[in-house]
Design a protein around this motif. Structure first.
Motif, PDB file in Angstrom:
ATOM      1  N   LYS A  50       0.834  -1.196   0.000  1.00  0.00           N
ATOM      2  CA  LYS A  50       0.000   0.000   0.000  1.00  0.00           C
ATOM      3  C   LYS A  50       0.879   1.261   0.000  1.00  0.00           C
ATOM      4  N   VAL A  51       0.364   2.302  -0.626  1.00  0.00           N
ATOM      5  CA  VAL A  51       1.069   3.592  -0.653  1.00  0.00           C
ATOM      6  C   VAL A  51       0.280   4.588   0.184  1.00  0.00           C
ATOM      7  N   ILE A  52       0.984   5.225   1.096  1.00  0.00           N
ATOM      8  CA  ILE A  52       0.369   6.174   2.023  1.00  0.00           C
ATOM      9  C   ILE A  52       1.051   7.523   1.884  1.00  0.00           C
ATOM     10  N   VAL A  53       0.277   8.584   1.746  1.00  0.00           N
ATOM     11  CA  VAL A  53       0.809   9.944   1.693  1.00  0.00           C
ATOM     12  C   VAL A  53       0.320  10.691   2.924  1.00  0.00           C
ATOM     13  N   VAL A  54       1.245  11.350   3.618  1.00  0.00           N
ATOM     14  CA  VAL A  54       0.914  12.104   4.828  1.00  0.00           C
ATOM     15  C   VAL A  54       1.366  13.540   4.644  1.00  0.00           C
ATOM     16  N   THR A  55       0.436  14.482   4.625  1.00  0.00           N
ATOM     17  CA  THR A  55       0.832  15.889   4.609  1.00  0.00           C
ATOM     18  C   THR A  55       1.123  16.320   6.047  1.00  0.00           C
ATOM     19  N   GLY A  56       2.003  17.303   6.188  1.00  0.00           N
ATOM     20  CA  GLY A  56       2.436  17.666   7.533  1.00  0.00           C
ATOM     21  C   GLY A  56       3.159  16.514   8.190  1.00  0.00           C
ATOM     22  N   GLY A  57       3.883  15.744   7.376  1.00  0.00           N
ATOM     23  CA  GLY A  57       4.457  14.492   7.855  1.00  0.00           C
ATOM     24  C   GLY A  57       5.907  14.548   8.294  1.00  0.00           C
ATOM     25  N   THR A  58       6.453  15.742   8.471  1.00  0.00           N
ATOM     26  CA  THR A  58       7.869  15.832   8.838  1.00  0.00           C
ATOM     27  C   THR A  58       8.091  16.004  10.337  1.00  0.00           C
ATOM     28  N   SER A  59       7.023  16.178  11.096  1.00  0.00           N
ATOM     29  CA  SER A  59       7.176  16.336  12.543  1.00  0.00           C
ATOM     30  C   SER A  59       5.850  16.075  13.230  1.00  0.00           C
ATOM     31  N   GLY A  60       5.882  15.982  14.545  1.00  0.00           N
ATOM     32  CA  GLY A  60       4.678  15.904  15.348  1.00  0.00           C
ATOM     33  C   GLY A  60       3.753  14.756  15.009  1.00  0.00           C
ATOM     34  N   ILE A  61       2.463  15.063  14.982  1.00  0.00           N
ATOM     35  CA  ILE A  61       1.431  14.059  14.764  1.00  0.00           C
ATOM     36  C   ILE A  61       1.582  13.390  13.405  1.00  0.00           C
ATOM     37  N   GLY A  62       1.813  14.183  12.370  1.00  0.00           N
ATOM     38  CA  GLY A  62       1.939  13.624  11.029  1.00  0.00           C
ATOM     39  C   GLY A  62       3.082  12.640  10.913  1.00  0.00           C
ATOM     40  N   LEU A  63       4.218  12.976  11.509  1.00  0.00           N
ATOM     41  CA  LEU A  63       5.375  12.082  11.449  1.00  0.00           C
ATOM     42  C   LEU A  63       5.108  10.790  12.207  1.00  0.00           C
ATOM     43  N   ALA A  91      12.494  22.737   4.289  1.00  0.00           N
ATOM     44  CA  ALA A  91      13.649  21.946   3.850  1.00  0.00           C
ATOM     45  C   ALA A  91      14.450  21.452   5.049  1.00  0.00           C
ATOM     46  N   ALA A  92      14.542  22.276   6.080  1.00  0.00           N
ATOM     47  CA  ALA A  92      15.305  21.892   7.268  1.00  0.00           C
ATOM     48  C   ALA A  92      14.655  20.707   7.982  1.00  0.00           C
ATOM     49  N   LYS A  93      13.338  20.741   8.131  1.00  0.00           N
ATOM     50  CA  LYS A  93      12.638  19.634   8.791  1.00  0.00           C
ATOM     51  C   LYS A  93      12.721  18.363   7.959  1.00  0.00           C
ATOM     52  N   ILE A  94      12.645  18.507   6.642  1.00  0.00           N
ATOM     53  CA  ILE A  94      12.736  17.336   5.765  1.00  0.00           C
ATOM     54  C   ILE A  94      14.108  16.687   5.901  1.00  0.00           C
ATOM     55  N   ALA A  95      15.149  17.504   5.930  1.00  0.00           N
ATOM     56  CA  ALA A  95      16.500  16.977   6.069  1.00  0.00           C
ATOM     57  C   ALA A  95      16.689  16.293   7.422  1.00  0.00           C
ATOM     58  N   PHE A 114      10.652  11.482   2.207  1.00  0.00           N
ATOM     59  CA  PHE A 114      10.227  12.839   2.546  1.00  0.00           C
ATOM     60  C   PHE A 114      10.346  13.732   1.316  1.00  0.00           C
ATOM     61  N   GLU A 115       9.287  14.498   1.053  1.00  0.00           N
ATOM     62  CA  GLU A 115       9.280  15.402  -0.094  1.00  0.00           C
ATOM     63  C   GLU A 115       8.729  16.762   0.318  1.00  0.00           C
ATOM     64  N   ARG A 116       9.190  17.774  -0.392  1.00  0.00           N
ATOM     65  CA  ARG A 116       8.743  19.138  -0.121  1.00  0.00           C
ATOM     66  C   ARG A 116       7.615  19.502  -1.091  1.00  0.00           C
ATOM     67  N   VAL A 117       6.439  19.760  -0.532  1.00  0.00           N
ATOM     68  CA  VAL A 117       5.288  20.192  -1.317  1.00  0.00           C
ATOM     69  C   VAL A 117       4.553  21.263  -0.517  1.00  0.00           C
TER      70      VAL A 117
END
Length: 252
Positions: free
Chosen positions: A16-29, A49-53, A66-69
């Motif tokens: 399965k493929v899952i996409v999570v927005t706001g996924g670089t920290s907190g609840i989303g991560l 970019a800093a959180k993604i890295a 992780f992607e920047r959108v």
């Protein structure tokens, strides 16, 4: 989180493929990590970019891409979705709050755009892929969908709107086999709530109102997300599950 993961069948989201927005920290991560640990192919989106890295370098995030959108950019969203061959679960987790400043028109509209309008943008862009997989949308609402906070009118309005959007999309997308549900977090220890949980006085007051007499953690939301995206919730749509330790139904 391990005890939560062990509640579910190993490999539940394999293939399965899952996409999570706001996924670089907190609840989303945390939610992204949960799906990844059960075998899902997870793409976590963020705007920093800093959180993604930082997230990409963390060992516990192995297997998550992780992607920047920018969730405010419809063209960027369509381009991202157009690059996917498959999508089974969309978690709309991007959100911001601007206490006090939300009374200004520009800031009010920015918060509405990120917290509410972006969920509609992603839902529409994801609809063809989700129809093909008979997939799931999970919208992150809030306890402020039910109670008020005098310093965040845009946040409260946007999160209340998320519940309405969830119900309407459940019926709009239901004939295509797409389920749409919401999760309403309470007070969880994240960067957004740091000013409250790091101050003993408001922290204790909030914990006392909750039925479970404590603050939530981000891990507390993972099991609910996994359940709603799983076959166990196959006939659940248009619903909201509060995960707030009983805060909203607590006394004054």
């Amino acid at each position: 989180m391990q005890d939560i993961i062990e509640t579910f069948r190993d490999g539940l989201f394999a293939g399965k493929v899952i996409v999570v927005t706001g996924g670089t920290s907190g609840i989303g991560l945390a939610i992204a990590q949960g799906f990844a640990r059960l075998g899902g192919t997870v793409v976590a989106l963020g705007s920093s970019a800093a959180k993604i890295a930082q997230a990409g370098a963390a060992a516990e995030n192995a297997g998550i891409r992780f992607e920047r959108v920018d969730v405010r950019d419809p063209a960027a969203i369509r381009t991202f979705m157009g690059g996917l061959d498959r999508l089974d679960v969309l978690v709309n987790g991007a959100g911001i709050a601007r206490p006090e400043a939300e009374f200004e028109d520009e800031t009010f509209l920015e918060v509405i755009d990120v917290n509410l309008v972006s969920q509609m943008r992603f839902a529409m862009a994801a609809r063809p892929l989700l129809a093909r997989s008979k997939g799931v949308i999970l919208n992150i609402a809030s306890m402020l969908s039910y109670v008020s906070d005098p310093v965040v009118p845009a946040y409260g309005a946007s999160k209340t709107g998320v519940l309405g959007l969830t119900r309407h999309l459940a019926h709009a997308f239901g004939p295509e086999g797409i389920r749409v549900n919401a999760i309403s977090p309470g007070y969880h220890k994240t960067d957004m709530t740091r000013a409250l949980w790091s101050d003993p006085v408001p922290a204790a007051k909030i914990a006392e109102r909750a039925a479970l007499k404590r603050w939530g953690t981000v891990d507390d939301l993972v099991g609910t997300a996994l359940f709603l995206a799983s076959p166990a919730a196959v006939f659940v749509t248009g619903a909201d599950l509060p995960v707030d330790g009983g805060f909203v139904v607590g006394g004054v």
